[in-house]
Design an enzyme around this catalytic site. Structure first.
Site, mmCIF file in Angstrom:
data_model
loop_
_atom_site.group_PDB
_atom_site.id
_atom_site.type_symbol
_atom_site.label_atom_id
_atom_site.label_comp_id
_atom_site.label_asym_id
_atom_site.label_seq_id
_atom_site.Cartn_x
_atom_site.Cartn_y
_atom_site.Cartn_z
ATOM 1 N N LYS A 182 -25.418 10.542 12.772
ATOM 2 C CA LYS A 182 -25.977 9.651 13.791
ATOM 3 C C LYS A 182 -27.490 9.777 13.723
ATOM 4 O O LYS A 182 -28.072 10.767 14.164
ATOM 5 C CB LYS A 182 -25.453 10.047 15.175
ATOM 6 N N LYS A 220 -22.193 13.367 20.153
ATOM 7 C CA LYS A 220 -23.575 13.898 20.247
ATOM 8 C C LYS A 220 -23.540 15.418 20.181
ATOM 9 O O LYS A 220 -22.749 16.061 20.886
ATOM 10 C CB LYS A 220 -24.210 13.485 21.577
ATOM 11 N N GLU A 267 -20.214 9.426 9.962
ATOM 12 C CA GLU A 267 -21.572 9.199 9.454
ATOM 13 C C GLU A 267 -22.579 9.944 10.322
ATOM 14 O O GLU A 267 -22.385 10.045 11.537
ATOM 15 C CB GLU A 267 -21.891 7.690 9.514
ATOM 16 N N GLU A 289 -30.671 1.909 11.405
ATOM 17 C CA GLU A 289 -31.575 2.656 12.285
ATOM 18 C C GLU A 289 -32.996 2.647 11.720
ATOM 19 O O GLU A 289 -33.208 2.957 10.541
ATOM 20 C CB GLU A 289 -31.068 4.104 12.381
ATOM 21 N N ASP A 328 -31.290 9.481 14.478
ATOM 22 C CA ASP A 328 -31.941 9.499 15.785
ATOM 23 C C ASP A 328 -33.214 8.657 15.761
ATOM 24 O O ASP A 328 -34.315 9.154 15.565
ATOM 25 C CB ASP A 328 -32.255 10.948 16.174
ATOM 26 N N CYS A 385 -50.028 25.692 48.994
ATOM 27 C CA CYS A 385 -51.373 26.124 49.374
ATOM 28 C C CYS A 385 -51.841 25.114 50.426
ATOM 29 O O CYS A 385 -51.941 23.919 50.140
ATOM 30 C CB CYS A 385 -52.305 26.084 48.163
ATOM 31 N N CYS A 444 -58.728 23.028 48.082
ATOM 32 C CA CYS A 444 -58.429 23.897 46.932
ATOM 33 C C CYS A 444 -58.741 23.135 45.638
ATOM 34 O O CYS A 444 -58.249 22.013 45.436
ATOM 35 C CB CYS A 444 -56.961 24.289 46.967
ATOM 36 N N ARG A 474 -32.729 -4.046 19.365
ATOM 37 C CA ARG A 474 -31.467 -4.287 20.058
ATOM 38 C C ARG A 474 -31.701 -4.944 21.422
ATOM 39 O O ARG A 474 -30.952 -5.797 21.853
ATOM 40 C CB ARG A 474 -30.737 -2.959 20.259
ATOM 41 N N CYS A 484 -52.759 31.671 47.182
ATOM 42 C CA CYS A 484 -52.990 30.647 46.162
ATOM 43 C C CYS A 484 -53.689 31.278 44.953
ATOM 44 O O CYS A 484 -54.691 31.987 45.119
ATOM 45 C CB CYS A 484 -53.849 29.528 46.746
ATOM 46 N N CYS A 512 -57.485 29.480 45.061
ATOM 47 C CA CYS A 512 -58.473 29.660 46.132
ATOM 48 C C CYS A 512 -58.136 30.838 47.041
ATOM 49 O O CYS A 512 -58.841 31.090 48.015
ATOM 50 C CB CYS A 512 -58.600 28.383 46.945
ATOM 51 N N ASP A 518 -45.544 8.005 -10.201
ATOM 52 C CA ASP A 518 -46.309 7.381 -9.120
ATOM 53 C C ASP A 518 -47.461 6.564 -9.695
ATOM 54 O O ASP A 518 -47.810 5.493 -9.203
ATOM 55 C CB ASP A 518 -46.891 8.454 -8.178
ATOM 56 N N TYR A 525 -26.346 0.850 8.157
ATOM 57 C CA TYR A 525 -25.003 1.390 8.397
ATOM 58 C C TYR A 525 -23.979 0.384 8.884
ATOM 59 O O TYR A 525 -22.854 0.730 9.146
ATOM 60 C CB TYR A 525 -25.046 2.575 9.360
ATOM 61 N N GLU A 551 -47.593 5.031 -12.605
ATOM 62 C CA GLU A 551 -47.114 3.751 -13.151
ATOM 63 C C GLU A 551 -46.854 2.756 -12.014
ATOM 64 O O GLU A 551 -47.177 1.570 -12.103
ATOM 65 C CB GLU A 551 -45.837 3.973 -13.978
ATOM 66 N N LYS A 592 -16.111 5.918 12.874
ATOM 67 C CA LYS A 592 -15.646 4.530 12.886
ATOM 68 C C LYS A 592 -14.299 4.464 12.184
ATOM 69 O O LYS A 592 -14.122 5.115 11.139
ATOM 70 C CB LYS A 592 -16.627 3.611 12.128
HETATM 71 S S1 IVH Z 1 -22.896 1.946 14.029
HETATM 72 C C1 IVH Z 1 -21.132 -0.935 17.469
HETATM 73 N N1 IVH Z 1 -23.731 3.976 12.630
HETATM 74 O O1 IVH Z 1 -26.187 5.321 17.446
HETATM 75 C C2 IVH Z 1 -22.166 0.072 17.136
HETATM 76 N N2 IVH Z 1 -24.795 3.566 14.718
HETATM 77 O O2 IVH Z 1 -23.714 4.031 19.572
HETATM 78 C C3 IVH Z 1 -22.574 0.029 15.710
HETATM 79 N N3 IVH Z 1 -26.647 5.102 15.199
HETATM 80 O O3 IVH Z 1 -26.960 2.490 19.087
HETATM 81 C C4 IVH Z 1 -23.507 1.097 15.397
HETATM 82 N N4 IVH Z 1 -26.537 6.253 13.352
HETATM 83 O O4 IVH Z 1 -28.466 2.980 17.162
HETATM 84 C C5 IVH Z 1 -23.885 3.284 13.777
HETATM 85 N N5 IVH Z 1 -24.407 5.661 11.223
HETATM 86 C C6 IVH Z 1 -24.552 4.997 12.365
HETATM 87 C C7 IVH Z 1 -25.546 5.326 13.311
HETATM 88 C C8 IVH Z 1 -25.619 4.593 14.482
HETATM 89 C C9 IVH Z 1 -27.179 6.097 14.489
HETATM 90 C C10 IVH Z 1 -27.090 4.749 16.559
HETATM 91 C C11 IVH Z 1 -27.144 3.275 16.827
HETATM 92 C C12 IVH Z 1 -26.241 3.039 18.029
HETATM 93 C C13 IVH Z 1 -25.759 4.408 18.423
HETATM 94 C C14 IVH Z 1 -24.242 4.483 18.400
#
Ligand code: IVH
Length: 665
Positions: free
Chosen positions: A114, A310, A112, A169, A116, A420, A425, A135, A404, A407, A34, A221, A36, A286
């Protein structure tokens, strides 16, 4: 040093810093200390301040942020920024696999994590980051370039001088989220509920210097036009992104060939979820081969070649310590579960509403029970169930109170709720004051529930007009424990600024029974100022569409009460604006004063954006179709609302009609 020597040194320093960042963020394998890194960085800062003309646009020092913007510019995406449909269980994974296999014989999938956060699009020209966007509604987003440039894991310069758009993301790590909330708590600011909200709030800062301090990250991604780079699979896209200098989830992204393998990958992700440094809320599947993706194509809304799984809402166990009754501003009594603090979906929770007596009896909640909690819709905590097998023998059944808790007035019951009936009150007063300051009403930043309660208990607030008198007590407030000079000054400033709000906020904040945000807006647009509304007769009010007899009576009752008139006169004397500032012109639009219902899925705009647009043009959105509905906007696969609208002969707009009307306004 001569200029070209300095330029060379600057190039060298930037290369060293970029290499170190790449090793640290992308490869997770730092090769320098760190110290350096800091030495390179400080030398670069020094040279850039001494020779500003030699500062490069892609310098890593520009990550600290720049001039604040007055608003975000809109940008149109080169290719629509779609998202996938969501699925929630194994059966839906199997159905997805079956649907794909109808078109593709031996598919391979990428699985992959997802992430958040919120999706972002990054545009590079000749390898230099030139634009970053949210987006938005998929077609049009907001230009957040300055903010994204502050994110350390976003390369400002790629390893190849190419033109490319990269999507990924923008997120906040669990660690940054916790530090940010600790800091906010210290400053008396509202806490973010979870890292996703914190990331979204940070990316939408007009001052990029604020964003720079928030510790955001980026995970790449997706490449919208992979064939332009000779890429044949999603896995190759991810490889290429890594090679270009992006952080990808290369350790966790997996390949699978059927539903069983997908489920195994998801289970694996679920088991490590809590140990990851960031929040994930599922897995994104995918089809790997891009030629297969093309064959699968799109529905009118989403790609058929991918789907987002999800995780089920997280449930955690805790012990119920108390059932506490609170009194709302209408006198409504609510039982609340108070339990040992637990982390649920990214935030620490200690209470959840138990709604009413019937709910408590149905769930059979008892103090001392072990209960499971989850976040409904990922936001509001709720009690899922009582673990009956862990109940103690001496537990006592729930019993509703008769008086209540504040009161002691005898409660009355209307439908499933207790109230109440005492209008004086103190609890009802406090809730009324809290409501006045809330987001839907005057939106006074820094005036949290507890501060209002403190100020009420200390005698500074009796009615809503007293907020505007607080500046005369500034010195006394500053001498109180927990109220620093800075927080008191900020608070008084934001209260003072709220005087310039448009009428609909004040109208909502007055707390007239049955007049919430939407009705207040409609009345403000119609009557333009408070005096006009106060002078409106019952007959006139009731003749307005959307105002029934009950609301009309509540409005009249409110303005017939001398105490309320006294409060309004005080507000006027403090300079609180009583005029509607929503432009008059919008009264003539396709939207103002009209009631809209949305049904079916919209392709080019999210439901929330559609609602916002309608409301910003003076329209009102409701959830159910009735004779009072003016227009039903119909998307794909509309539900029974569409049938009802046809039955009642209500005007129907397709999504296209809606977008056209929007552009006509
Ligand atoms: S691919 C055509 N890959 O989750 C959609 N999305 O519907 C291309 N997200 O709104 C998105 N991790 O914001 C993709 N590894 C990942 C992701 C990812 C999170 C989110 C993204 C999207 C929603 C998927």
């Amino acid at each position: 040093m001569q200029d070209d020597k300095i330029k060379l040194r600057i190039d060298e320093l930037i290369n060293n810093i970029n290499k170190a960042s790449y090793e640290y963020y992308v490869l997770d394998m730092p090769t320098i200390t760190d110290q350096e890194y800091d030495d390179f960085y400080n030398e670069l800062l020094y040279l850039e301040s001494k020779y500003p003309e030699l500062k490069r646009d892609d310098s890593p020092t520009s990550r600290v942020g720049g001039e604040a913007l007055s608003k975000f510019e809109k940008v149109t995406h080169n290719t629509p920024m779609l998202s996938f449909d969501d699925i929630f269980n194994e059966d839906e994974i199997i159905s997805f696999d079956e649907r794909v296999k109808k078109v593709i014989s031996n598919p391979t999938y990428t699985v992959e994590p997802k992430m958040d956060g919120l999706s972002g699009s990054l545009l590079y020209k000749e390898g230099i980051l030139v634009r970053a966007a949210t987006r938005g509604n998929g077609m049009e987003g907001e230009d957040i370039t300055l903010n994204v440039k502050t994110i350390k894991s976003v390369p400002l310069k790629l390893t190849e001088p190419i033109d490319i758009e990269v999507r990924g993301e923008i997120y906040m790590s669990k660690k940054s989220f916790v530090s940010l909330n600790i800091e906010r708590e210290k400053n008396g600011e509202n806490l973010f509920a979870n890292p996703r909200n914190a990331a979204a709030g940070s990316v939408r800062q007009l001052d990029s210097k604020v964003t720079a301090k928030r510790g955001l990250d980026f995970m790449a991604y997706f490449i919208p036009n992979p064939s332009d780079y000779g890429i044949k699979t999603q896995a190759e896209s991810l490889e290429y992104l890594k090679k270009l200098g992006f952080v990808t989830n290369y350790k966790l992204n997996k390949l699978a060939h059927n539903a069983n393998e997908i489920i195994a990958c998801i289970d694996e992700l679920g088991s490590i979820r809590d140990s990851l440094p960031y929040e994930i809320d599922g897995a994104v599947l995918k089809v790997n081969d891009l030629a297969d993706e093309e064959r699968l194509g799109y529905t009118s809304r989403v790609p058929k070649w991918g789907i987002a799984y999800k995780f089920p809402a997280k449930e955690v166990l805790t012990t119920l310590r108390e059932i506490k009754f609170t009194v709302g501003r209408t006198g409504k009594i609510t039982p609340n579960a108070i339990f040992d603090p637990v982390h649920v979906a990214g935030s620490l929770v200690t209470k959840a509403t138990l709604h009413n007596e019937d709910y408590c009896i149905e769930k059979d909640v008892r103090v001392g029970d072990v209960i499971s909690i989850r976040k409904a819709g990922d936001v509001i905590p709720e009690v899922v169930e009582v673990k009956l097998d862990r109940r103690k023998d001496d537990s006592v059944s729930f019993e509703m109170i008769n008086n209540c808790p504040i009161c002691n007035t005898k409660l009355i019951k209307k439908d499933s709720h207790h109230f109440c009936p005492n209008v004086h009150c103190p609890a009802r007063k406090i809730e009324g004051l809290i409501y006045f300051a809330s987001k839907d009403a005057m939106d006074i930043e820094g005036l949290g529930d507890e501060i209002v309660e403190d100020l009420f208990n200390m005698g500074y607030l009796n009615d809503i007009s007293d907020f505007y008198k607080l500046d005369t007590h500034k010195d006394t407030l500053m001498s109180l424990e927990g109220y620093g000079e800075k927080s008191v000054t900020n608070l008084i400033d934001s209260i003072s600024n709220s005087r310039f709000n448009s009428l609909e906020r004040l109208l909502c904040g007055l707390g007239i029974k049955n007049v919430g945000k939407r009705t207040a807006k409609m009345l403000a647009i119609k009557y333009r100022n408070l005096d006009n509304l106060m002078n409106a007769s019952y007959d006139e009010l009731v003749s307005i569409k959307d105002i029934g007899e009950t609301i009309a009576k509540c409005i009249k009752d409110y303005f017939d009460d001398d105490k309320n008139i006294e409060i309004i006169n005080k507000l006027k004397a403090y300079g609180v604006n009583m005029e509607c500032l929503i432009e008059k012109a919008i009264e003539d639009t396709n939207f103002a004063g009209k009631t809209f219902v949305l049904t079916g899925s919209l392709t080019n705009i999210t439901r929330d954006d559609a609602r916002d647009k309608i409301e910003s043009l003076g329209g009102i959105t409701t959830n159910s179709v009735s004779k009072k509905t003016d227009v039903v906007i119909v998307g794909d696969a509309p539900g029974s609302k569409y049938d009802k609208a046809k039955e009642l002969g209500i005007t129907i707009w397709t999504e296209e009609d809606f977008i056209n009307k929007l552009s006509n306004n």
